[in-house]
Design a protein around this motif. Structure first.
Motif, PDB file in Angstrom:
ATOM      1  N   LEU A  61      46.854  39.453  43.328  1.00 34.48           N
ATOM      2  CA  LEU A  61      45.699  39.095  42.713  1.00 34.48           C
ATOM      3  C   LEU A  61      45.407  40.547  42.227  1.00 34.48           C
ATOM      4  CD1 LEU A  61      43.884  37.061  45.624  1.00 34.48           C
ATOM      5  CD2 LEU A  61      45.124  36.299  43.625  1.00 34.48           C
ATOM      6  N   PHE A  62      44.512  40.410  41.162  1.00 36.83           N
ATOM      7  CA  PHE A  62      44.107  41.698  40.166  1.00 36.83           C
ATOM      8  C   PHE A  62      42.942  41.692  39.987  1.00 36.83           C
ATOM      9  CE2 PHE A  62      43.567  44.051  36.467  1.00 36.83           C
ATOM     10  CZ  PHE A  62      44.066  45.345  36.732  1.00 36.83           C
ATOM     11  N   ALA A  63      42.044  42.691  40.191  1.00 31.21           N
ATOM     12  CA  ALA A  63      40.919  42.688  39.491  1.00 31.21           C
ATOM     13  C   ALA A  63      40.417  44.344  39.163  1.00 31.21           C
ATOM     14  CB  ALA A  63      39.927  42.407  40.781  1.00 31.21           C
ATOM     15  N   GLU A  64      39.439  44.347  38.108  1.00 28.46           N
ATOM     16  CA  GLU A  64      39.257  45.533  37.876  1.00 28.46           C
ATOM     17  C   GLU A  64      37.553  45.729  37.318  1.00 28.46           C
ATOM     18  OE1 GLU A  64      41.364  47.012  34.188  1.00 28.46           O
ATOM     19  OE2 GLU A  64      40.637  45.272  32.998  1.00 28.46           O
ATOM     20  N   ASP A  65      37.030  46.814  37.389  1.00 30.67           N
ATOM     21  CA  ASP A  65      35.914  46.795  36.912  1.00 30.67           C
ATOM     22  C   ASP A  65      35.314  48.233  36.215  1.00 30.67           C
ATOM     23  OD1 ASP A  65      33.194  45.096  36.583  1.00 30.67           O
ATOM     24  OD2 ASP A  65      32.649  47.069  37.644  1.00 30.67           O
ATOM     25  N   ASP A  75      32.348  48.553  44.294  1.00 32.95           N
ATOM     26  CA  ASP A  75      31.610  47.286  44.562  1.00 32.95           C
ATOM     27  C   ASP A  75      31.624  46.013  44.033  1.00 32.95           C
ATOM     28  OD1 ASP A  75      30.492  48.873  46.824  1.00 32.95           O
ATOM     29  OD2 ASP A  75      28.501  49.006  45.647  1.00 32.95           O
ATOM     30  N   MET A  76      31.758  46.335  42.541  1.00 28.93           N
ATOM     31  CA  MET A  76      32.016  44.922  41.785  1.00 28.93           C
ATOM     32  C   MET A  76      33.312  44.603  41.762  1.00 28.93           C
ATOM     33  SD  MET A  76      29.006  44.164  40.699  1.00 28.93           S
ATOM     34  CE  MET A  76      29.446  43.148  39.234  1.00 28.93           C
ATOM     35  N   LEU A  81      37.582  40.549  43.808  1.00 26.90           N
ATOM     36  CA  LEU A  81      38.609  40.178  44.675  1.00 26.90           C
ATOM     37  C   LEU A  81      38.358  39.417  46.030  1.00 26.90           C
ATOM     38  CD1 LEU A  81      40.401  43.545  45.277  1.00 26.90           C
ATOM     39  CD2 LEU A  81      41.483  41.716  44.188  1.00 26.90           C
ATOM     40  N   ASP A  82      37.171  39.423  46.293  1.00 28.94           N
ATOM     41  CA  ASP A  82      36.484  38.417  47.451  1.00 28.94           C
ATOM     42  C   ASP A  82      36.701  36.923  46.915  1.00 28.94           C
ATOM     43  OD1 ASP A  82      35.735  38.147  50.010  1.00 28.94           O
ATOM     44  OD2 ASP A  82      33.459  38.181  49.438  1.00 28.94           O
TER      45      ASP A  82
END
Length: 96
Positions: A61-65, A75-76, A81-82
């Protein structure tokens, strides 16, 4: 769960590292099979960027902000990811 924090054009201080680890520990309560997390913190002029790759059983899983404040970006990113981890867990538990 292994958490590695690196920085591009920014020094990763102990307070930043502790903040990331504290927020990432929130992910553990939803899904136990999180094996590896790699967090990259980047500064580009006025933009602070946090991105993470999470290795869970069966998926990456990948997330960026990007925000003006590094703590807000973290935090974002953790919130994204949550949501992804919850969705992944629901897919695994779905018996159609």
């Amino acid at each position: 769960m292994q958490v590695s924090v690196t920085g591009h054009h920014v020094d990763v201080t102990d307070s930043l590292r502790n903040y990331v680890e504290e927020k990432i520990s929130k992910l553990k309560r939803h899904f136990d099979n999180v094996t590896d997390i790699h967090v990259i913190l980047t500064v580009e002029k006025l933009q602070q960027k946090a991105e993470a790759t999470v290795q869970v059983s069966g998926a990456k899983l990948f997330a960026e902000d990007t925000q003006e404040d590094m703590y807000a970006a973290i935090d974002m990113m953790v919130d994204k990811l949550d949501r992804q981890i919850i969705k992944h867990k629901e897919k695994l538990n779905s018996h159609r």
